[in-house]
Enzyme design. Sequence first.
Site, PDB file in Angstrom:
ATOM      1  N   GLU B 275       1.031  -0.753  -0.076  1.00  0.00           N
ATOM      2  CA  GLU B 275      -0.327   0.415   0.554  1.00  0.00           C
ATOM      3  C   GLU B 275       0.808   1.484  -0.427  1.00  0.00           C
ATOM      4  O   GLU B 275       0.649   2.334   0.816  1.00  0.00           O
ATOM      5  CB  GLU B 275      -1.073  -0.203   1.188  1.00  0.00           C
ATOM      6  CG  GLU B 275      -2.342  -1.306   1.233  1.00  0.00           C
ATOM      7  CD  GLU B 275      -2.921  -1.219   2.246  1.00  0.00           C
ATOM      8  OE1 GLU B 275      -2.489  -0.628   3.357  1.00  0.00           O
ATOM      9  OE2 GLU B 275      -3.685  -1.923   1.771  1.00  0.00           O
ATOM     10  N   ASP B 354      -8.690  -8.463   4.127  1.00  0.00           N
ATOM     11  CA  ASP B 354      -8.358  -8.379   5.078  1.00  0.00           C
ATOM     12  C   ASP B 354      -9.268  -7.580   6.448  1.00  0.00           C
ATOM     13  O   ASP B 354     -10.073  -6.325   6.983  1.00  0.00           O
ATOM     14  CB  ASP B 354      -8.455  -5.786   4.184  1.00  0.00           C
ATOM     15  CG  ASP B 354      -8.199  -5.500   5.723  1.00  0.00           C
ATOM     16  OD1 ASP B 354      -7.142  -5.362   6.337  1.00  0.00           O
ATOM     17  OD2 ASP B 354      -8.377  -4.193   4.707  1.00  0.00           O
ATOM     18  N   GLU B 382     -12.608  -2.286  12.779  1.00  0.00           N
ATOM     19  CA  GLU B 382     -12.271  -1.575  11.191  1.00  0.00           C
ATOM     20  C   GLU B 382     -13.593  -2.051  10.200  1.00  0.00           C
ATOM     21  O   GLU B 382     -13.903  -0.945  10.139  1.00  0.00           O
ATOM     22  CB  GLU B 382     -11.118  -1.590  10.534  1.00  0.00           C
ATOM     23  CG  GLU B 382     -10.615  -0.973   9.494  1.00  0.00           C
ATOM     24  CD  GLU B 382      -9.628  -1.414   8.453  1.00  0.00           C
ATOM     25  OE1 GLU B 382      -8.838  -1.515   9.079  1.00  0.00           O
ATOM     26  OE2 GLU B 382      -9.553  -0.604   7.311  1.00  0.00           O
TER      27      GLU B 382
END
Lengths: 659, 659
Positions: B275, B354, B382
């Site tokens: 990323e 993820d 998250e």
Amino acid sequence: MPLPVPTVPEGVDPAWLPDEAFRPLGTRRVLVRGSGPLVETVHGEVAAACARFGGRVERDASPEPYDLLLELTGDDGGEAFTCERRAGLTTVTATGAPGLLYGLFHVVRRGPAAFAEDHGLQCHRPGLALRMLDHWDNVAVHPVMGQVERGYAGGSLFWDDGRARGDLARIRAYARLLAACGINAVSVNNVNVHAVEARLLTDRIDEVAALADAFRPYGVRTHLSVTFAAPMVLGGLPTADPLDASVRAWWAAAAERVYAAVPDFGGFVVKADSEGQPGPFGYGRSHADGANALAAALAPHGGTVCWRAFVYDHRQDWRDRTTDRARAAHDQFAPLDGEFADNVLLQVKHGPMDFQVREPVSPVLGALPRTRLAVEVQATQEYTGQQRHVCWLGPMWSEALRFGHEGPAGPVVGQRASALVAVANTGDDPFWTGHPLAQANLYTVGRLGWQPDAEPAELLDEWLALTFPAAPRRLADGLRAVLSGSWRTYEKYTAPLGVGFMVQPGHHYGPNVDGYEYSPWGTYHFADRDGVGVDRSAATGTGYAAQYPEPWARVYESLDTCPDELLLFFHHVPYGHVLRDGRTVIQHLYDTRFEGVAEAAEAAEVWASLAPLVDGARHRRVAERYEEQLRGAREWCDQVNSYFLRKSGVPDERGRRIY
Amino acid sequence: MPLPVPTVPEGVDPAWLPDEAFRPLGTRRVLVRGSGPLVETVHGEVAAACARFGGRVERDASPEPYDLLLELTGDDGGEAFTCERRAGLTTVTATGAPGLLYGLFHVVRRGPAAFAEDHGLQCHRPGLALRMLDHWDNVAVHPVMGQVERGYAGGSLFWDDGRARGDLARIRAYARLLAACGINAVSVNNVNVHAVEARLLTDRIDEVAALADAFRPYGVRTHLSVTFAAPMVLGGLPTADPLDASVRAWWAAAAERVYAAVPDFGGFVVKADSEGQPGPFGYGRSHADGANALAAALAPHGGTVCWRAFVYDHRQDWRDRTTDRARAAHDQFAPLDGEFADNVLLQVKHGPMDFQVREPVSPVLGALPRTRLAVEVQATQEYTGQQRHVCWLGPMWSEALRFGHEGPAGPVVGQRASALVAVANTGDDPFWTGHPLAQANLYTVGRLGWQPDAEPAELLDEWLALTFPAAPRRLADGLRAVLSGSWRTYEKYTAPLGVGFMVQPGHHYGPNVDGYEYSPWGTYHFADRDGVGVDRSAATGTGYAAQYPEPWARVYESLDTCPDELLLFFHHVPYGHVLRDGRTVIQHLYDTRFEGVAEAAEAAEVWASLAPLVDGARHRRVAERYEEQLRGAREWCDQVNSYFLRKSGVPDERGRRIY
């Protein structure tokens, strides 16, 4: 004393005022008659041109014959001028100093033609009295929106990280550019007025006055966006109720102080009860009450309130199909016709939604015959490629401004409006507008304000001739090819048939078909496996179509008469619905996506072929942006096509690749 | 000298260490034997409890009989301990000081039972040697991610707007909480290491040392996230090539200085080539080369490199269906087995994507038998409600940690991994975790690290008994009801059948079915009018299923054997595909959305009924969050249902309202 002509700072593009554009004027013998500051501006322009190109300028009387007379014959402050050419003498006269300035730029614009054939007396007067740029510039950098909200041309010309930039040389050059295209007013801060910006009205008014001083020599008046809550936020009052005496007194005193600092201050721009901004609804008052309170404070000084009609429910429940954001401004404001003070301009976006690439003209523009209206357009390309895509909006604005021109009611705007307001597309970028070709939008918007029924193609030619005064035929043809169809090209590869949005939420760049579909913003397309579009008919939909006067209400109401390019704005139709050209909606959608990409690629090739004719920096900048435009166009094409293929299951008749 | 027990600052919740939890211990006669700093910590704990509740503590020898012996019999530094109870005496012994500390908290956790029936010698040793919290805390506030990346519990415990907070009292209390649930390591900064954070490794190491001093008395070692580019960014070298001698020397010198400041420093956490972070690929080197270079610098000091396997193409073209992000970590890392240094831990997310609410276990965990592995889970919620929704993740983590338990290959994690790493869910919030009930996640993750095959329900009961030591039966039952099924409830109202994502891009809160569908992030569901899901079979799809060893490759490959809850992760199926319970996919989707909302509403009611039994602040905080959870659950339900009804055209069999 002639005013020295402001020059653009080193490295900054002269836009449509390169020295060369003044050659025809600068080689002549010119007489300037009259007195006052703006006459000195005119004198300075002529003197500079003559000094450069060998002409001659006299003031008030000339011992010798001359080619051009620029004469101020009165002091009415008006903007009109006359022009004639007889026996080799071109004469421009005005009864107001601003008129003489506009007459001068008229001569510059005409170039050699201004000194060619004789012609009789022509009267030029602005179609719309106020031609304003609204800068959505923040003084302090906003954590989300940055220095300039919806700005795509670098930083602000006025503000930098909380402070005034103080670069008045550039502002003076900017004022000159604006005057040359007909702009006569600017608002210097964002309509979303945050805490720091609010104070421009009071203890930071000196910073506004400095800007006004820089704009004034070119006939541009300065306005401020203010927060409706100013009496509380700045004045410490317990209320901002527009009918409260202390509130009205606060506004009156505030206006008094503003005019002490800026004697020709233009007025306030207000976004109230809109997207979270405070407004009169908080006190059970109408928008007329709100606008009139501020108008009363400005009236003694000759100021105007531009009160935005952009009021809608931005916390809509997507499940609720009866609420229609397109209806909101008409629902709110039409009943208030006749209630607004004379110095209020109701500022109405040209379409009912939000500056999409295709919208019908707002029905509000025809609904308040006893109210002064300002038409708001967006020069900054929020939804039209953000100055990374070429999208010359002249034809779109012209369609809005001439809407109904050939109908029984006459042009909606031409009859009702007295102002054109454009959200500015400028910043501290060396090319002013990020994309060098986006300068054409700024130029066009000013000229359309002056002459709303102008042919946009002619304005584009004007811009080309001024900006590239020595352009060979091939360059002019190339630029025209690249710009003139760019709006329709952009429309072709983005959201189809007037349905709008389908953009990435927040920043609004690039495609996201469902991006706003389940959001609270009231912008939906309702695509399902069978069809797409919003039923806004009176018979079965939200009734929005009925907000128009006849014949438009009837035209939009029926699938048989609704223009295809607005079909999905007004109707929900099956994918197999057949358009006037015989294609189905789904096939049209596929075809136009691919066409749009092909057209953008073709334009990029034209641009590439112009490399030998355009200066290097400009050519590179545009070429880089074309790369991004092509990438973006393909992304739009592929996402929209994939989305609708997946949903409809209808294959492309021509078998092209859809992912 | 016994170490004074750190107390939580005024207004901060004691979490699972309220004074009352120490009553059974504090009423006893206790003998503490041994020497060293951690024994002083144990002594301090016992002394404080006895002082409060009337018990008595002796050191090394006791003139009178006693109820509990806590004895350190060696100095091997181990964490294991033994416990037995015979003839009214409970004995805890350890050959390493950390073991004695864990033995003490074992006694506290058992409560009165620790002093009840006799039992023979039990050996307790951690299932996973490293049990670490990774704090994704930024030192400077990041313009997008803020002070804590993916933080939902206020600010950072360590950093505040560029500086160390200096609130070591709270860190000490935090260390105690961590030790009590089994955590023995923290990484104190974000794995995305920005410019300011990079300097913690060098000129700001003293701030890390201050934190390490606060963590040390509770056996928690401090780690740092470092940037792979440190030799360039901090050292001014022209390269960060891991095989370059000057680079290796730089790392060695940097490690030397770190250990001079923090003698028991744990090591580095590295996110490389991921990323946008720099990594060895930039120099044509492998991830083993990269990890080993840092490991060589740490090895002389006993430090470890936690090298994240979260490497994938985050600039994927959505049009390309052959690239599969789920494959990426295995593709990258499986070939490197055996090449990593002994002091490298390959840190692998428990699922291949993820941290979605449902993913298969990552095949990487079974693919590197000669590599030390750390399993990474996410305590910060998250994708699981961001600590506004109750979502106790114990059962999910337990499934991952016990994956394969009953299969021929044995548990994947239990056999291969030596560490459990959790992204921290804590911050400076008075309840530590924002949502008071999210404390259960932190507690559970620590305990699972110690005992990966623990029954999560038993850990929940432990947490309940410690946190609410005086809870009447009704409160305990209510809390259990509210928490135990909360993960499956959350799964029910969000993305269905393992397909994942469908969240709002960027912040990842709330639904957006197509939010990532046309993005570069590699997270797609491929829903069209006929069906939904990602074909990851070897026969017709991306081949991801074949990355598993048998029998799993076969199980996932076939529609007939693939577990329903992972169906759409592995297969693209028509909406009419029939699941094992006889329902079609589309009907299951509708049913479970509605069920999820109903279950959340029921949980909120249970919580409301507990009001008289819970302190006011805690009850209010949870009740407020339930309001948001219910709103959010309905939004998920309605958006997902509407999306799929529009696409599939299949009505709900039970005729419920779908918008």
